[in-house]
Enzyme design. Structure first.
Site, PDB file in Angstrom:
ATOM      1  N   ALA A  48      20.896  10.908  25.503  1.00  0.00           N
ATOM      2  CA  ALA A  48      21.928  11.378  24.572  1.00  0.00           C
ATOM      3  C   ALA A  48      23.302  11.341  25.221  1.00  0.00           C
ATOM      4  O   ALA A  48      23.468  11.709  26.375  1.00  0.00           O
ATOM      5  CB  ALA A  48      21.620  12.810  24.129  1.00  0.00           C
ATOM      6  N   THR A  49      24.262  10.845  24.499  1.00  0.00           N
ATOM      7  CA  THR A  49      25.683  10.873  24.849  1.00  0.00           C
ATOM      8  C   THR A  49      26.442  10.826  23.528  1.00  0.00           C
ATOM      9  O   THR A  49      25.874  10.427  22.519  1.00  0.00           O
ATOM     10  CB  THR A  49      26.091   9.641  25.664  1.00  0.00           C
ATOM     11  OG1 THR A  49      25.738   8.473  24.908  1.00  0.00           O
ATOM     12  CG2 THR A  49      25.378   9.562  26.994  1.00  0.00           C
ATOM     13  N   THR A  50      27.674  11.156  23.407  1.00  0.00           N
ATOM     14  CA  THR A  50      28.684  11.647  24.325  1.00  0.00           C
ATOM     15  C   THR A  50      29.119  13.031  23.841  1.00  0.00           C
ATOM     16  O   THR A  50      29.167  13.260  22.634  1.00  0.00           O
ATOM     17  CB  THR A  50      29.895  10.673  24.303  1.00  0.00           C
ATOM     18  OG1 THR A  50      29.465   9.386  24.770  1.00  0.00           O
ATOM     19  CG2 THR A  50      31.030  11.160  25.172  1.00  0.00           C
TER      20      THR A  50
END
Length: 282
Positions: A48-50
């Protein structure tokens, strides 16, 4: 009279740290205590990002995009990466999604357990330190490629201001000034924030700046998902003030995202492009 369904340790007064209690009684339930099988590929776990956070006079805003990736594949388009930690703080996850969500749940329980045992809430610094300890416990998994690097922010009721804390994989804790971002798109998000951020922003203006930053991150980072106009999927935004933390309604975030995207339709050449075209046609 004791409850025969529970071990005696569960009924005795103990320490204010739920993580320490769990480490003594059921260490296998802690994040990072499950080893990887030999030869497993860490890049096959969804990541997971951002995450972006910025302060404004009277509070702090934290937001995250909705995309999770697994290698070069989009694993999920509408994952939630920003969660309330307690009434006055929120935590955003970047890194291995499954471990990060598990860590957030333990952190939420840790803060609630402390409040029940001590009769008061932890200070902002205390919360940041507790999260650092949980990250440090995940170091063996991080060394195998399953790192969790959250961003923590909240309203400090004693200082009367919003505060932001970042971390490294070893549990190092660093307080940030004004704004910060973590994740694969953080470089592009921080670049946008440097141009757009002002110290006198109002709450909604701060949200718009953060949405702009996430838009720029998604524009240059394939692992970051921008506002999805077709599916109407927009960033998760939490606003925290002296009145507590609230998640901004999706309809309000959508209105801001629509405004941001509409303003970007003529980019990157902008008004100069039309001017050049007019001059060229003369």
């Amino acid at each position: 009279m004791t409850d025969p369904r529970l071990p005696p340790a569960y009924l005795r007064p103990g320490v204010s740290s739920f993580a320490d209690f769990l480490r003594d009684q059921a260490p296998d339930l802690l994040p990072g205590r499950t080893g990887l099988p030999q030869g497993s590929a860490a890049d096959l776990a969804p990541h997971a990002t951002t995450i972006v956070a910025a302060t404004f006079p009277g509070g702090v805003v934290m937001a995250g995009d909705r995309r999770a990736t697994m290698g070069n594949i989009i694993a999920q388009r509408d994952i939630e990466k920003v969660f309330p930690a307690d009434e006055f703080s929120a935590v955003g996850i970047a890194g291995t999604a499954g471990l990060a969500v598990e860590m957030v749940r333990l952190f939420q329980t840790e803060l609630e357990h402390y409040e029940k045992i001590e009769g008061s809430t932890l200070s902002m610094d205390g919360k940041a330190n507790r999260l650092a300890a949980l990250i440090r416990n995940n170091l063996p998994m991080a060394m195998q490629g399953l790192a969790v690097v959250p961003l923590f922010s909240g309203y400090d009721v004693h200082a009367g201001q919003g505060r932001i804390f970042s971390y490294d994989v070893t549990g190092g804790r660093y307080e940030e000034t004004a704004f910060h971002s973590v994740g694969s798109g953080s470089m592009f998000a921080r670049g946008a924030l440097k141009k757009l951020y002002r110290h006198d922003l109002e709450a909604e203006q701060c949200v718009e700046v953060i949405v702009q930053a996430l838009y720029d991150a998604a524009d240059d980072d394939s692992a970051t998902g921008g506002p999805d106009l077709t599916r109407r999927i927009f960033p998760v935004v939490h606003v925290i003030t002296e009145d507590g933390g609230t998640r901004m309604p999706d309809a309000d975030v959508a209105a801001i995202a629509d405004r941001v995207i509409e303003g970007r339709m003529g980019r990157p050449d902008g008004p100069a492009a039309s001017l050049t075209t007019e001059e060229g046609g003369r």
